[in-house]
Design a protein around this motif. Structure first.
Motif, PDB file in Angstrom:
ATOM      1  N   PHE A 283      35.493  52.050 -28.853  1.00  0.00           N
ATOM      2  CA  PHE A 283      35.917  50.677 -29.156  1.00  0.00           C
ATOM      3  C   PHE A 283      35.114  50.024 -30.270  1.00  0.00           C
ATOM      4  O   PHE A 283      33.948  50.324 -30.484  1.00  0.00           O
TER       5      PHE A 283
ATOM      6  N   LYS B 176      34.335  46.314 -32.435  1.00  0.00           N
ATOM      7  CA  LYS B 176      34.311  44.882 -32.200  1.00  0.00           C
ATOM      8  C   LYS B 176      33.833  44.185 -33.465  1.00  0.00           C
ATOM      9  O   LYS B 176      32.809  44.578 -34.028  1.00  0.00           O
TER      10      LYS B 176
ATOM     11  N   SER C 204      33.630  41.081 -21.473  1.00  0.00           N
ATOM     12  CA  SER C 204      32.262  41.569 -21.248  1.00  0.00           C
ATOM     13  C   SER C 204      31.242  40.793 -22.077  1.00  0.00           C
ATOM     14  O   SER C 204      30.074  41.144 -22.092  1.00  0.00           O
TER      15      SER C 204
ATOM     16  N   HIS D  20      27.424  40.048 -16.797  1.00  0.00           N
ATOM     17  CA  HIS D  20      28.246  40.570 -15.691  1.00  0.00           C
ATOM     18  C   HIS D  20      27.701  41.902 -15.192  1.00  0.00           C
ATOM     19  O   HIS D  20      26.856  42.530 -15.841  1.00  0.00           O
TER      20      HIS D  20
ATOM     21  N   ASP E 240      29.558  45.597 -13.754  1.00  0.00           N
ATOM     22  CA  ASP E 240      30.868  46.207 -13.547  1.00  0.00           C
ATOM     23  C   ASP E 240      30.935  46.469 -12.052  1.00  0.00           C
ATOM     24  O   ASP E 240      30.459  47.490 -11.553  1.00  0.00           O
TER      25      ASP E 240
ATOM     26  N   LYS F 179      26.761  54.649 -17.039  1.00  0.00           N
ATOM     27  CA  LYS F 179      27.606  54.538 -18.212  1.00  0.00           C
ATOM     28  C   LYS F 179      26.726  54.824 -19.421  1.00  0.00           C
ATOM     29  O   LYS F 179      25.521  54.556 -19.391  1.00  0.00           O
TER      30      LYS F 179
ATOM     31  N   MET G  88      26.619  54.104 -23.676  1.00  0.00           N
ATOM     32  CA  MET G  88      27.253  53.542 -24.877  1.00  0.00           C
ATOM     33  C   MET G  88      26.506  54.098 -26.071  1.00  0.00           C
ATOM     34  O   MET G  88      25.283  53.921 -26.174  1.00  0.00           O
TER      35      MET G  88
ATOM     36  N   TYR H  43      26.167  53.776 -30.021  1.00  0.00           N
ATOM     37  CA  TYR H  43      26.554  53.005 -31.205  1.00  0.00           C
ATOM     38  C   TYR H  43      26.685  53.989 -32.368  1.00  0.00           C
ATOM     39  O   TYR H  43      25.746  54.719 -32.676  1.00  0.00           O
TER      40      TYR H  43
ATOM     41  N   ALA I  67      25.094  43.934 -30.546  1.00  0.00           N
ATOM     42  CA  ALA I  67      24.134  44.374 -29.530  1.00  0.00           C
ATOM     43  C   ALA I  67      24.770  44.407 -28.144  1.00  0.00           C
ATOM     44  O   ALA I  67      25.845  43.849 -27.925  1.00  0.00           O
ATOM     45  N   THR I  68      24.074  45.090 -27.249  1.00  0.00           N
ATOM     46  CA  THR I  68      24.362  44.933 -25.836  1.00  0.00           C
ATOM     47  C   THR I  68      23.049  44.513 -25.177  1.00  0.00           C
ATOM     48  O   THR I  68      21.999  45.056 -25.510  1.00  0.00           O
TER      49      THR I  68
ATOM     50  N   PHE J 159      23.140  53.144 -18.800  1.00  0.00           N
ATOM     51  CA  PHE J 159      22.852  52.042 -17.878  1.00  0.00           C
ATOM     52  C   PHE J 159      23.687  52.180 -16.616  1.00  0.00           C
ATOM     53  O   PHE J 159      24.672  52.913 -16.574  1.00  0.00           O
TER      54      PHE J 159
ATOM     55  N   HIS K  29      24.562  42.689 -17.677  1.00  0.00           N
ATOM     56  CA  HIS K  29      24.601  43.020 -19.102  1.00  0.00           C
ATOM     57  C   HIS K  29      25.725  42.246 -19.770  1.00  0.00           C
ATOM     58  O   HIS K  29      26.569  41.663 -19.085  1.00  0.00           O
ATOM     59  N   ARG K  30      25.714  42.260 -21.094  1.00  0.00           N
ATOM     60  CA  ARG K  30      26.795  41.595 -21.832  1.00  0.00           C
ATOM     61  C   ARG K  30      26.889  42.185 -23.237  1.00  0.00           C
ATOM     62  O   ARG K  30      25.921  42.725 -23.772  1.00  0.00           O
ATOM     63  N   GLY K  31      28.056  42.080 -23.812  1.00  0.00           N
ATOM     64  CA  GLY K  31      28.260  42.559 -25.171  1.00  0.00           C
ATOM     65  C   GLY K  31      28.049  41.424 -26.151  1.00  0.00           C
ATOM     66  O   GLY K  31      28.357  40.275 -25.858  1.00  0.00           O
TER      67      GLY K  31
ATOM     68  N   ARG L  28      31.178  46.742 -34.984  1.00  0.00           N
ATOM     69  CA  ARG L  28      30.318  47.529 -34.125  1.00  0.00           C
ATOM     70  C   ARG L  28      31.205  48.635 -33.597  1.00  0.00           C
ATOM     71  O   ARG L  28      32.261  48.372 -33.043  1.00  0.00           O
TER      72      ARG L  28
HETATM   73  O1  LIG Z   1      30.567  45.346 -25.467  1.00  0.00           O
HETATM   74  C1  LIG Z   1      29.510  45.531 -24.862  1.00  0.00           C
HETATM   75  O2  LIG Z   1      28.460  45.839 -25.403  1.00  0.00           O
HETATM   76  C2  LIG Z   1      29.562  45.408 -23.371  1.00  0.00           C
HETATM   77  C3  LIG Z   1      29.976  46.660 -22.757  1.00  0.00           C
HETATM   78  C4  LIG Z   1      30.080  46.592 -21.280  1.00  0.00           C
HETATM   79  O3  LIG Z   1      29.991  45.576 -20.665  1.00  0.00           O
HETATM   80  C5  LIG Z   1      30.336  47.824 -20.556  1.00  0.00           C
HETATM   81  O4  LIG Z   1      30.587  48.856 -21.190  1.00  0.00           O
HETATM   82  O5  LIG Z   1      30.278  47.797 -19.328  1.00  0.00           O
END
Ligand SMILES: O=C(O)CCC(=O)C(=O)O
Ligand SMILES: [Fe+2]
Length: 545
Positions: free
Chosen positions: A376, A378, A386, A390, A392, A401, A403, A405, A415-416, A479, A486-488, A496
């Motif tokens: 994804f 952004k 997100s 929050h 998940d 999970k 991520m 970059y 950032a996250t 994570f 966490h948050r995006g 990004r």
């Molecule tokens: O966009 C972000 O960095 C948040 C991603 C997120 O909340 C997730 O992958 O659970």
């Protein structure tokens, strides 16, 4: 005409295949024959092929607008498909053509209730009952609505009248129980639930309600009997297991264990009065019960595992080479790319999938499977759910999970953010903020009283957090999205680009090699695509359907 009659007869005799064949012959000659279109549609509906059913019945209506029944059946299909708003409109059309069919009023009322129009729903139930005073379904549902709204006298009248003609209607019995409990008539409520159980010995709702009222009057021995009965039913019945998609991929024994624990926790919550136990407690209690004991065995072995599980996040640099990042970006630089066959092919061919599985196994000491992979992007103006703090919550605490970059954020500033798991926990325990979608607007209200206690920034109300905003492309962060708030954060400019994986641990001693895990992961991902479930973000291993 003869042919149509025999098709209708076959349909009424539930010979669906026979009826289908004749309807199709009729339509081959006269493609607009309304009865054939209508009833063929009903056959598809009975088989669960709702889309075809809708199309056929709509075609039938185009040919003959005067018949109320196709409208009625169309409404029922829309209701099955969850399109209650549309169903309401279609039932109205049916009622314009004939107001004398109690079943239409009943289904109309159910659809109205689904969309929250309770007063209109009550009127429609009353109409159904006027036409057929013995309509137990209408009485049961009207009784429940009236009880909800505190109109107890009318509710009791409606339910008792229905039970006088249908003394064994289990929904009326349970709804009467709920009403009597509301009125403080505990003994009578208990009797009503017991009667329902007598009629249907596996009626879970009746047991749950009975357990609740027995608990209220302090008859704990009987509560225990109810819990035992429910547990036995749940373990006897494999339906819940069968309902889990991908069940062939599941380690059955473990799933069973998880399911029975879920059942225990749910019961404990139900009988201890949900109001007092917070959502946080419930979710974490399930996780704590389900996983570490049967799953982790002893202690978490390695330091990195501690970091991931205890801190909630763990950074890994150089997961994907700069070249590969560039290649991925040029291939998938598309805002809406979710999971796709092409994406799987690429992460597989380039060894990303394998190195992800190797890394997590090193970090945790557990073999893992990948069950979701998305790409994804952004930009500065893109908003996402997100973006707020929050968890998940549909994951469990052992589901990691990753991520990655794919482009440097030196210029972009995307950032996250992650809050340490211990602090996340404190915030949630003290505020009951779980970052559930419906709660996200209320974050500040919930935590603003806790500024001092939790050392929260008084202006932004942000807790202390780690900012993951890598300068080097190919860096990743692992994570546990159900442990760490966490948050995006959107980039300030540019985009990004992120590649994200969701994983699930397997039992430590299952003996699976990385090769096996790679193979199984591909099978899972392809299976999801085949079933059109690319958007599903639910771990197939840990969810009870
Ligand atoms: O966009 C972000 O960095 C948040 C991603 C997120 O909340 C997730 O992958 O659970
Ligand atoms: Fe998230």
């Amino acid at each position: 005409m003869q042919q149509l009659q025999s098709a209708v007869q076959a349909y009424q005799g539930r010979d669906l295949d026979g009826a289908e064949a004749i309807f199709k012959q009729i339509l081959a000659v006269n493609p607009k024959e309304p009865t054939a279109l209508h009833l063929l549609g009903c056959i598809y509906k009975d088989r669960g092929q709702l889309q075809q059913a809708v199309e056929l019945i709509q075609a039938s209506i185009r040919e003959d607008e005067s018949n109320p029944i196709p409208f009625f059946n169309l409404g029922k299909i829309l209701a099955i498909a969850g399109q209650h708003e549309n169903a309401v409109g279609v039932f109205q059309e049916s009622l314009k053509r004939n107001q004398q069919i109690p079943e239409t009023w009943f289904c109309f009322a159910n659809a109205l209730r689904e969309i929250g129009k309770t007063e209109e729903a009550k009127r429609a139930y009353r109409n159904a009952l006027q036409l057929n005073p013995a309509h137990a379904g209408a009485a049961g549902n009207l009784g429940a609505l009236l009880t909800d709204d505190g109109e107890l006298d009318e509710a009791e009248k409606v339910l008792r009248r229905a039970l006088a003609s249908n003394p064994e209607d289990i929904n009326c019995l349970v709804n009467l129980g709920i009403l009597l409990k509301e009125e403080g008539e505990f003994e009578e409520a208990i009797a009503s639930y017991r009667k329902a159980i007598e009629v249907k010995p596996d009626f879970v709702d009746a047991y749950l309600n009975l357990g609740g009222v027995l608990k209220d009057v302090g008859r704990m021995d009987e509560v225990r009997q109810i819990v035992a009965a429910l547990r036995q039913m749940k373990s006897l019945e494999d339906e819940t297991l069968v309902a889990i998609q991908d069940k062939t991929l599941v380690f059955d024994w473990h799933h069973r264990r998880a399911l029975s624990l879920f059942c225990e926790v749910e019961l404990a919550a139900a009988f201890s009065g949900m109001e007092s136990s917070s959502h946080f407690d419930a979710v974490k209690q399930v996780d704590a019960l389900c996983f570490p004991a049967s799953f982790l065995g002893e202690q978490i072995a390695c330091e990195e595992g501690k970091l991931l599980y205890e801190k909630g996040y763990l950074v890994d640099e150089g997961l994907v080479s700069a070249d590969l990042c560039a290649q991925l970006i040029s291939q998938f630089n598309n805002r809406n790319e979710r999971m796709s066959a092409a994406l799987i092919e690429t992460v597989l061919a380039d060894g990303v999938l394998r190195s992800v599985l190797e890394r997590i196994s090193l970090h945790t000491g557990f073999p893992h499977l990948i069950w979701n992979c998305i790409y994804f992007t952004k930009g500065p103006d893109d908003e996402a759910v997100s973006d707020a703090w929050h968890y998940d919550n549909h994951y469990n605490v052992w589901t990691p999970k990753l991520m990655i970059y794919l482009n440097s954020q030196r210029e972009e500033g995307g950032a996250t953010h992650f809050v340490d798991a211990a602090l996340s926990r404190q915030i949630s325990e003290k505020s009951d903020y779980m970052g559930l979608v419906f709660q996200r607007e209320s974050y500040s209200d919930r935590v603003k009283g806790l500024v001092e206690e939790l050392n929260i920034d008084p202006v932004t109300l942000d807790p202390e957090h780690y900012v993951f905003s890598p300068e080097r492309a190919g860096s990743g962060v692992w994570f546990c999205p159900a442990r760490s708030l966490h948050r995006g954060v959107s980039p300030k400019k540019g985009v990004r680009q992120v590649l994200s994986f969701s994983l699930t641990p397997l039992p430590r001693d299952c003996g699976w090699s990385v090769d096996q895990c790679v193979e199984k992961s591909i099978e899972i991902l392809k299976d999801k695509i085949e079933k059109g479930r690319q958007k599903d973000d639910v771990n197939p291993y840990w969810t009870a359907a």
